[in-house]
Scaffold this active site. Structure first.
Site, PDB file in Angstrom:
ATOM      1  N   TYR A 166       0.825  -1.206   0.000  1.00 44.44           N
ATOM      2  CA  TYR A 166       0.000   0.000   0.000  1.00 44.44           C
ATOM      3  C   TYR A 166       0.868   1.268   0.000  1.00 44.44           C
ATOM      4  CZ  TYR A 166      -3.694   3.185   1.729  1.00 44.44           C
ATOM      5  OH  TYR A 166      -4.587   4.205   1.906  1.00 44.44           O
ATOM      6  N   LYS A 186       1.149   4.138  -2.906  1.00 49.17           N
ATOM      7  CA  LYS A 186       0.746   5.504  -2.587  1.00 49.17           C
ATOM      8  C   LYS A 186       1.861   6.511  -2.863  1.00 49.17           C
ATOM      9  CE  LYS A 186      -3.537   5.079  -1.344  1.00 49.17           C
ATOM     10  NZ  LYS A 186      -4.579   5.651  -2.218  1.00 49.17           N
TER      11      LYS A 186
END
Length: 239
Positions: free
Chosen positions: A165, A169
């Site tokens: 993640y 990002k």
């Protein structure tokens, strides 16, 4: 007069959390809204449903706004081109994309599988590429376009169990910056927000100690999804 009068906005992940509030607030500000949501679970590993997107679109219409729903996946570039065509067919154009669509596959990196990595990268990083690539030429040609992408403190500062993640990002932050640089001469703007809000995504993060539990309690009471949503809508407005 609303901040988005006359504009058409695509909101991905618009069935829940920040995306839901982005769609509702954009409509309140005068936008015609395409509400996209796959309708899958937080890990993105179930079949999905058209229900969440249509529920939000129906609520907008019930409140006097204009909205349609779409339940395709942002991981499919052709499907995203279809969202653009849907906006053009129903509302005559497209002027902004707000892209909070996301999933989580949290696991310590030494236990992370390729599937855990690929699924998160596909929705966040590839999904951000797809929504930008499917719209950038239209935005440049009409000299009018705005993106709001979503990065995360999990990338900016790090968070245990979120290597997939966090990496995605941080990639989105770089993508947004370069789109903004390249788009400036054609009035194409791109911004990136690292939001914190009480949503099903933040609720899923394990509580490891008493301090984390106290932070969670404060978040639930004071940090609402509509707060970053209002900022996001403001940032894609002409002002």
């Amino acid at each position: 007069m609303g901040a988005l009068d006359g504009k058409v906005v695509l909101v991905t992940g618009g069935g829940n959390g920040i995306g839901r509030d982005c769609a509702l607030i954009a409509a309140q500000e005068g936008a015609k809204v395409v509400v996209n949501d796959l309708g899958a679970g937080l890990k993105g590993d179930d079949a999905g449903s058209a229900g969440p997107a249509e529920e939000v679109a129906a609520l907008i219409r019930a409140n006097g706004g204009q909205a349609i729903s779409n339940s395709d996946s942002v991981t499919d570039l052709d499907a995203v081109y279809g969202m653009v065509e849907q906006a053009k067919k129903e509302f005559g154009g497209l002027h902004a994309v707000i892209n909070p669509a996301g999933i989580l596959r949290d696991v310590m990196f030494h236990k992370m599988t390729e599937a855990d990595w690929d699924a998160v990268i596909a929705v966040h990083m590839r999904g951000s590429f797809n929504v930008a690539r499917a719209t950038i030429e239209l935005f440049r040609e009409q000299n009018d376009g705005a993106y709001m992408f979503f990065t995360s403190t999990s990338g900016l500062f790090g968070n245990i169990g979120q290597a997939n993640y966090g990496a995605a990002k941080m990639g989105i932050a770089g993508l947004s910056r370069i789109i903004a640089m390249e788009g400036a001469r054609n009035n194409v703007r791109s911004n990136c927000l690292a939001p914190v809000a009480w949503t099903r995504m933040t609720q899923s993060v394990p509580i490891k100690d008493e301090a984390a539990a106290e932070r969670r309690k404060v978040m639930a009471e004071k940090i609402r999804a509509d707060q970053p949503a209002r900022f996001s809508v403001a940032m894609v407005s002409p002002a």
